[in-house]
Design a protein around this motif. Sequence first.
Motif, PDB file in Angstrom:
ATOM      1  N   ASN A 260      49.771  48.259  65.989  1.00  0.00           N
ATOM      2  CA  ASN A 260      48.522  48.689  65.353  1.00  0.00           C
ATOM      3  C   ASN A 260      47.313  47.962  65.936  1.00  0.00           C
ATOM      4  N   GLU A 261      47.516  46.735  66.395  1.00  0.00           N
ATOM      5  CA  GLU A 261      46.440  45.966  67.030  1.00  0.00           C
ATOM      6  C   GLU A 261      46.078  46.541  68.396  1.00  0.00           C
ATOM      7  N   ILE A 262      47.073  47.055  69.124  1.00  0.00           N
ATOM      8  CA  ILE A 262      46.827  47.484  70.507  1.00  0.00           C
ATOM      9  C   ILE A 262      46.646  48.983  70.684  1.00  0.00           C
ATOM     10  N   LYS A 263      47.070  49.781  69.720  1.00  0.00           N
ATOM     11  CA  LYS A 263      47.155  51.234  69.937  1.00  0.00           C
ATOM     12  C   LYS A 263      45.842  51.879  70.369  1.00  0.00           C
ATOM     13  N   ASP A 264      44.736  51.401  69.905  1.00  0.00           N
ATOM     14  CA  ASP A 264      43.442  51.991  70.259  1.00  0.00           C
ATOM     15  C   ASP A 264      42.625  51.088  71.184  1.00  0.00           C
ATOM     16  N   ARG A 265      43.274  50.044  71.678  1.00  0.00           N
ATOM     17  CA  ARG A 265      42.573  49.067  72.511  1.00  0.00           C
ATOM     18  C   ARG A 265      42.173  49.693  73.847  1.00  0.00           C
ATOM     19  N   LYS A 266      40.976  49.399  74.255  1.00  0.00           N
ATOM     20  CA  LYS A 266      40.479  49.867  75.540  1.00  0.00           C
ATOM     21  C   LYS A 266      40.313  48.663  76.459  1.00  0.00           C
ATOM     22  N   GLY A 267      40.391  48.922  77.743  1.00  0.00           N
ATOM     23  CA  GLY A 267      40.244  47.879  78.740  1.00  0.00           C
ATOM     24  C   GLY A 267      40.647  48.412  80.088  1.00  0.00           C
ATOM     25  N   LYS A 268      41.019  47.512  80.968  1.00  0.00           N
ATOM     26  CA  LYS A 268      41.468  47.941  82.289  1.00  0.00           C
ATOM     27  C   LYS A 268      42.493  46.943  82.817  1.00  0.00           C
ATOM     28  N   THR A 269      43.220  47.402  83.800  1.00  0.00           N
ATOM     29  CA  THR A 269      44.221  46.556  84.440  1.00  0.00           C
ATOM     30  C   THR A 269      43.559  45.820  85.606  1.00  0.00           C
ATOM     31  N   VAL A 270      43.682  44.499  85.575  1.00  0.00           N
ATOM     32  CA  VAL A 270      43.127  43.641  86.619  1.00  0.00           C
ATOM     33  C   VAL A 270      44.274  42.838  87.203  1.00  0.00           C
ATOM     34  N   ASN A 271      44.512  43.013  88.496  1.00  0.00           N
ATOM     35  CA  ASN A 271      45.610  42.306  89.174  1.00  0.00           C
ATOM     36  C   ASN A 271      46.938  42.497  88.453  1.00  0.00           C
ATOM     37  N   GLY A 272      47.167  43.715  87.955  1.00  0.00           N
ATOM     38  CA  GLY A 272      48.432  44.042  87.312  1.00  0.00           C
ATOM     39  C   GLY A 272      48.537  43.633  85.858  1.00  0.00           C
ATOM     40  N   VAL A 273      47.475  43.080  85.282  1.00  0.00           N
ATOM     41  CA  VAL A 273      47.488  42.626  83.891  1.00  0.00           C
ATOM     42  C   VAL A 273      46.419  43.379  83.117  1.00  0.00           C
ATOM     43  N   PHE A 274      46.793  43.940  81.948  1.00  0.00           N
ATOM     44  CA  PHE A 274      45.819  44.641  81.121  1.00  0.00           C
ATOM     45  C   PHE A 274      44.888  43.630  80.470  1.00  0.00           C
ATOM     46  N   VAL A 275      43.588  43.851  80.620  1.00  0.00           N
ATOM     47  CA  VAL A 275      42.572  42.988  80.024  1.00  0.00           C
ATOM     48  C   VAL A 275      41.789  43.847  79.040  1.00  0.00           C
ATOM     49  N   LYS A 276      41.756  43.404  77.786  1.00  0.00           N
ATOM     50  CA  LYS A 276      41.058  44.209  76.781  1.00  0.00           C
ATOM     51  C   LYS A 276      39.554  44.181  77.026  1.00  0.00           C
TER      52      LYS A 276
END
Length: 106
Positions: free
Chosen positions: A79-95
């Motif tokens: 529930n914390e992540i389901k609507d989270r927006k961000g992008k992948t930087v160096n293979g890691v999702f950053v919110k």
Amino acid sequence: MDELIEKVKAWAKERGIDKQPADAGYRKTVEELGELSSAYSRQNKAMMIDSLGDTAVCLINLATQMGLDFNECLEHAYNEIKDRKGKTVNGVFVKEADLKNGKDNQ
């Protein structure tokens, strides 16, 4: 998944693992994560499957030892992540909030 989690909890209860202190469960979880790291470094798929499964078992047991419900913890995280927006930087999702704070440069 719920049935499998219940089987893990029953297995732990039969062995008294559910009554062990949480610090023991935490140490065991970290140990299994170390084995997963080793398996990943070697790209040993069979070892990764075993280690990832063992880590999941340890997390279920740790939740029980802490008086928490693993399903509830997982649902909370989703529930914390389901609507989270961000992008992948160096293979890691950053919110998104961390991107705005410059945390993607770390």
